[in-house]
Scaffold this motif. Structure first.
Motif, short mmCIF file in Angstrom:
data_model
loop_
_atom_site.label_atom_id
_atom_site.label_comp_id
_atom_site.label_asym_id
_atom_site.label_seq_id
_atom_site.Cartn_x
_atom_site.Cartn_y
_atom_site.Cartn_z
N ASP A 100 50.86 57.43 50.00
CA ASP A 100 51.64 56.56 49.10
C ASP A 100 53.05 57.10 48.88
OD1 ASP A 100 51.44 54.11 47.25
OD2 ASP A 100 52.34 55.66 45.97
N ARG A 101 53.23 58.40 49.08
CA ARG A 101 54.57 58.97 48.96
C ARG A 101 55.54 58.29 49.93
NH1 ARG A 101 56.81 64.18 47.17
NH2 ARG A 101 54.87 64.59 46.11
N LYS A 102 55.02 58.01 51.13
CA LYS A 102 55.86 57.36 52.14
C LYS A 102 55.82 55.83 52.02
CE LYS A 102 56.31 57.09 57.12
NZ LYS A 102 55.49 57.10 58.29
N VAL A 103 54.63 55.30 51.80
CA VAL A 103 54.44 53.85 51.81
C VAL A 103 54.96 53.21 50.52
CG1 VAL A 103 52.66 52.05 51.88
CG2 VAL A 103 52.46 54.03 53.35
N ALA A 104 54.82 53.94 49.39
CA ALA A 104 55.29 53.48 48.07
C ALA A 104 54.69 52.14 47.66
CB ALA A 104 56.82 53.42 48.04
N LEU A 105 53.46 51.90 48.08
CA LEU A 105 52.82 50.63 47.71
C LEU A 105 52.54 50.57 46.21
CD1 LEU A 105 51.56 47.96 48.54
CD2 LEU A 105 49.48 49.20 49.16
N THR A 106 52.09 51.67 45.64
CA THR A 106 51.81 51.66 44.20
C THR A 106 53.10 51.42 43.41
OG1 THR A 106 49.88 53.05 44.50
CG2 THR A 106 50.87 53.05 42.31
N ARG A 107 54.18 52.00 43.87
CA ARG A 107 55.47 51.73 43.21
C ARG A 107 55.80 50.23 43.26
NH1 ARG A 107 60.63 53.53 41.85
NH2 ARG A 107 59.92 55.67 41.81
N ARG A 108 55.59 49.60 44.42
CA ARG A 108 55.90 48.17 44.54
C ARG A 108 55.02 47.35 43.59
NH1 ARG A 108 55.00 46.34 49.92
NH2 ARG A 108 54.59 48.40 50.78
N ILE A 109 53.78 47.76 43.44
CA ILE A 109 52.90 47.03 42.52
C ILE A 109 53.41 47.22 41.08
CG2 ILE A 109 50.56 46.94 41.57
CD1 ILE A 109 49.62 47.83 44.42
N LEU A 110 53.81 48.44 40.74
CA LEU A 110 54.30 48.69 39.38
C LEU A 110 55.59 47.90 39.13
CD1 LEU A 110 53.62 52.51 38.94
CD2 LEU A 110 52.27 50.59 38.09
N GLU A 111 56.42 47.77 40.14
CA GLU A 111 57.64 46.96 39.98
C GLU A 111 57.28 45.50 39.73
OE1 GLU A 111 60.64 49.82 42.57
OE2 GLU A 111 59.72 48.08 43.55
N ALA A 112 56.25 45.02 40.43
CA ALA A 112 55.78 43.64 40.19
C ALA A 112 55.25 43.52 38.76
CB ALA A 112 54.70 43.27 41.21
N MET A 113 54.64 44.59 38.26
CA MET A 113 54.11 44.55 36.89
C MET A 113 55.22 44.55 35.85
SD MET A 113 50.75 46.94 37.02
CE MET A 113 49.34 46.50 38.05
N ILE A 114 56.37 45.09 36.20
CA ILE A 114 57.51 45.00 35.28
C ILE A 114 57.94 43.53 35.18
CG2 ILE A 114 59.96 45.61 35.00
CD1 ILE A 114 59.20 48.36 36.22
N GLU A 115 57.90 42.86 36.32
CA GLU A 115 58.26 41.43 36.34
C GLU A 115 57.23 40.59 35.59
OE1 GLU A 115 59.08 38.47 40.00
OE2 GLU A 115 59.44 40.58 40.43
#
Ligand code: SF4
Length: 133
Positions: A100-115
């Motif tokens: 996930d450090r490279k893929v950053a999928l969890t980060r993208r999900i958290l960004e969607a959760m901000i929205e």
């Protein structure tokens, strides 16, 4: 150890909870299938997702590349039906496993959760990485 990594498209990212998570959570969210931490005590080893797999637990990870987009679409549908969204991330993988450090999928999900925020989010990880959000 070689780990088989695949990009996949998942139909849904939020799963209605049953069993031990039915204690205030409404949905689980697993950004990945499989887990590179391969803990010896992991109960997922005994679940159908692993039992019917011909690769040992810990040696494969599927990346649900459309997880953030699915999240947004599913939350819109749930909100239309006035449903609560209390999320446990993750029940059958680790959202902060090494890739996930490279893929950053969890980060993208958290960004969607901000929205489109859920009502509640609990993140479970055994990772000791540090993150900047
Ligand atoms: S981190 Fe969690 S999901 Fe991954 S192997 Fe360990 S117990 Fe299983």
């Amino acid at each position: 150890m070689n780990i088989e990594i695949k990009d996949i498209l998942s139909k849904n990212i939020l799963s209605e909870v049953k069993g031990y998570l039915d204690v205030g959570f409404t949905h689980s969210l697993n950004p990945y299938s499989g887990c590179a931490f391969f803990c010896t005590y992991c109960y997922v080893r005994e679940m159908p997702i692993q039992r019917f797999k011909d690769i040992p637990w810990g040696e494969w990870v599927d990346i649900k590349t459309n997880a953030a987009e699915n999240y947004l679409a599913e939350v819109v549908r749930l909100r239309r039906r006035n449903k609560s969204i209390n999320i446990f991330m993750s029940s059958a993988t680790d959202p902060y496993q090494p890739l996930d450090r490279k893929v950053a999928l969890t980060r993208r999900i958290l960004e969607a959760m901000i929205e489109m925020p859920p009502d509640l989010l609990q993140i479970q990880t055994r990772s000791r990485q540090s993150f900047t959000v």
